[in-house]
Scaffold this active site. Structure first.
Site, mmCIF file in Angstrom:
data_model
loop_
_atom_site.group_PDB
_atom_site.id
_atom_site.type_symbol
_atom_site.label_atom_id
_atom_site.label_comp_id
_atom_site.label_asym_id
_atom_site.label_seq_id
_atom_site.Cartn_x
_atom_site.Cartn_y
_atom_site.Cartn_z
ATOM 1 N N HIS A 1 17.038 17.628 15.042
ATOM 2 C CA HIS A 1 18.073 17.917 14.038
ATOM 3 C C HIS A 1 19.193 16.875 14.139
ATOM 4 O O HIS A 1 19.688 16.389 13.127
ATOM 5 C CB HIS A 1 18.694 19.304 14.286
ATOM 6 C CG HIS A 1 17.773 20.463 14.063
ATOM 7 N ND1 HIS A 1 17.572 21.439 15.007
ATOM 8 C CD2 HIS A 1 17.019 20.814 12.987
ATOM 9 C CE1 HIS A 1 16.744 22.357 14.525
ATOM 10 N NE2 HIS A 1 16.380 21.992 13.302
ATOM 11 N N ARG B 1 8.906 16.363 9.238
ATOM 12 C CA ARG B 1 8.291 15.830 10.458
ATOM 13 C C ARG B 1 6.845 15.437 10.249
ATOM 14 O O ARG B 1 6.387 14.439 10.756
ATOM 15 C CB ARG B 1 8.359 16.885 11.583
ATOM 16 C CG ARG B 1 9.749 17.191 12.063
ATOM 17 C CD ARG B 1 9.787 18.454 12.835
ATOM 18 N NE ARG B 1 9.353 19.594 11.992
ATOM 19 C CZ ARG B 1 9.412 20.847 12.356
ATOM 20 N NH1 ARG B 1 9.839 21.160 13.553
ATOM 21 N NH2 ARG B 1 9.028 21.808 11.545
#
Ligand code: PNS
Length: 178
Positions: free
Chosen positions: A32, A105
């Site tokens: 993050h 991702r």
């Protein structure tokens, strides 16, 4: 579509482009933080928005998640941290933001993210979602896996900031005592 609205109120004119980075952040991970740093290179302000009501039962309360995000992003310029409830697009509008940032991702993230981005666009056509890819080292990283490793006593020191690691240890030690 322009990321900057065509019609801006006087007090909005000099604010530049504001992006909202929403999520559960249960807890925030190094992945993050990597996305947050990338977003600050593109936008004038990045508002990290911690969702109060996440569907799954969170490990950390919203107050704890916000506090962990705040201490993790201390020192990164242009970042603010907040919590939100209800529809994301409403929160984005309240913040006078025009962009939602999400991390992508792997292909496995894509379907859910695509659906959410298009639904948010349907709800507010002025809100544009952009996807940022974290550093390769973090493509396998998720809050869920970090919690699973931590509860089983594994080493998460490379995956989360030190205060998050400590907070997880405290949480799990408390649960084991109960
Ligand atoms: O980190 P997460 O759990 O993937 O974050 C998901 C989140 C909080 C961004 C998403 O569930 C959300 O936007 N919730 C707010 C409610 C909402 O607007 N739902 C409609 C989205 S299409």
């Amino acid at each position: 579509m322009a990321l900057k609205r065509n019609v801006l109120a006087d007090d909005e004119k000099n604010m530049g482009i504001i992006a909202v980075y929403p999520g559960s952040f249960d807890p925030i991970t190094n992945g993050h933080i990597d996305v947050i740093k990338r977003a600050t290179m593109m936008f004038d302000r990045v508002c990290v928005a911690v969702a109060r009501n996440v569907e799954k039962t969170p490990l950390f309360t919203v107050g704890e998640r916000v506090a962990l995000v705040r201490s993790s992003v201390r020192g990164i310029r242009k970042v603010t941290v907040d919590e939100f409830d209800g529809l994301l697009v409403r929160y984005v509008r309240r913040k006078k933001a025009t962009v939602v940032v999400r991390g992508l991702r792997a292909v496995s993230d894509f379907e859910y993210e695509f659906q959410m981005a298009l639904m948010n666009r349907k709800l507010d056509r002025h809100v544009e979602t952009i996807f940022l890819m974290p550093k390769n080292d973090y493509t396998f990283l998720s809050s869920r896996l970090v919690k699973e490793i931590a509860v089983l006593g594994g080493d998460v020191s490379q995956l989360v900031p030190p205060m998050v690691e400590k907070a997880m240890h405290r949480k799990f030690a408390g649960r084991l005592r109960d």
